[in-house]
Design an enzyme around this catalytic site. Sequence first.
Site, PDB file in Angstrom:
ATOM      1  N   LYS A 139       0.836  -1.203   0.000  1.00 25.34           N
ATOM      2  CA  LYS A 139       0.000   0.000   0.000  1.00 25.34           C
ATOM      3  C   LYS A 139       0.869   1.250   0.000  1.00 25.34           C
ATOM      4  O   LYS A 139       0.685   2.156  -0.823  1.00 25.34           O
ATOM      5  CB  LYS A 139      -0.929   0.017   1.219  1.00 25.34           C
ATOM      6  CG  LYS A 139      -1.899   1.181   1.206  1.00 25.34           C
ATOM      7  CD  LYS A 139      -2.536   1.440   2.546  1.00 25.34           C
ATOM      8  CE  LYS A 139      -1.655   2.327   3.385  1.00 25.34           C
ATOM      9  NZ  LYS A 139      -2.261   2.789   4.630  1.00 25.34           N
ATOM     10  N   ASP A 158      -6.385   0.609   0.774  1.00 27.49           N
ATOM     11  CA  ASP A 158      -6.439   0.900   2.207  1.00 27.49           C
ATOM     12  C   ASP A 158      -7.793   0.428   2.726  1.00 27.49           C
ATOM     13  O   ASP A 158      -8.533  -0.265   2.021  1.00 27.49           O
ATOM     14  CB  ASP A 158      -6.194   2.397   2.469  1.00 27.49           C
ATOM     15  CG  ASP A 158      -7.377   3.241   2.044  1.00 27.49           C
ATOM     16  OD1 ASP A 158      -8.280   2.722   1.329  1.00 27.49           O
ATOM     17  OD2 ASP A 158      -7.433   4.416   2.447  1.00 27.49           O
TER      18      ASP A 158
END
Length: 232
Positions: A139, A158
Amino acid sequence: MPVAKSSSKKTARKPNSAGLAPDRIAAILAALDEAYPRAECALTHRSPWELLVATILSAQCTDVRVNLVTPELFRRFPTPQKMAKATLPQLETLIRTTGFFRNKAKSIQGAARKIVADFNGQVPQTLAELITIPGAARKTANVVLGVCFNKAEGIVVDTHVLRIARRLGLAKGETPQRVEQELMQIIAQRRWIDFSHQIIHHGRQICLARKPKCNRCNLEQLCTSKDKTFQS
Ligand code: SF4
């Protein structure tokens, strides 16, 4: 807000390998463009290094809180070289309010040392290299690559992207890794960067984890989530 027009007048195209109709995906992307035409990363930064650190600090923390902490952090330790020499107590004190501050202090100190030792003091520009940095999983790597280098090697997943991709039926996986792989199969690579920013804004403003504001959602007619609070 009105639902963005899909290309429903065109001949319907066959479902892709994930079983999702390309026209429906196109309609979702068009609606996101309409609602969030200028969605950008909300973490304040002046360089890839600052965004990398800010993204590490944003785990389990709001971007607003991170933005309150980083100015003083970067005033004291403006470069990887300087942060590599910071002590953990110094870093912990500066980032305490972001939560999980002991682990995060270790991560940003480790990230600084790794970048100095292995990357000549520069944040690397590939996913493979970025994920070797302490505290930077996919991420974080995708955030830095997309925002700073306009590179889409993957999709930022996320908590908002994980939740909303599932609500919209774009993914079924239960982990960020799985959802990222599903999204990469159905969304054109040129859309990966904007898509994440748009969905994150949507998650903060409309498609909240609890009580999504479906009566204000321009994706509502495209959404069949059981979490919906409004049906037109
Ligand atoms: S209709 Fe509701 S659940 Fe579906 S995307 Fe919009 S806000 Fe989220």
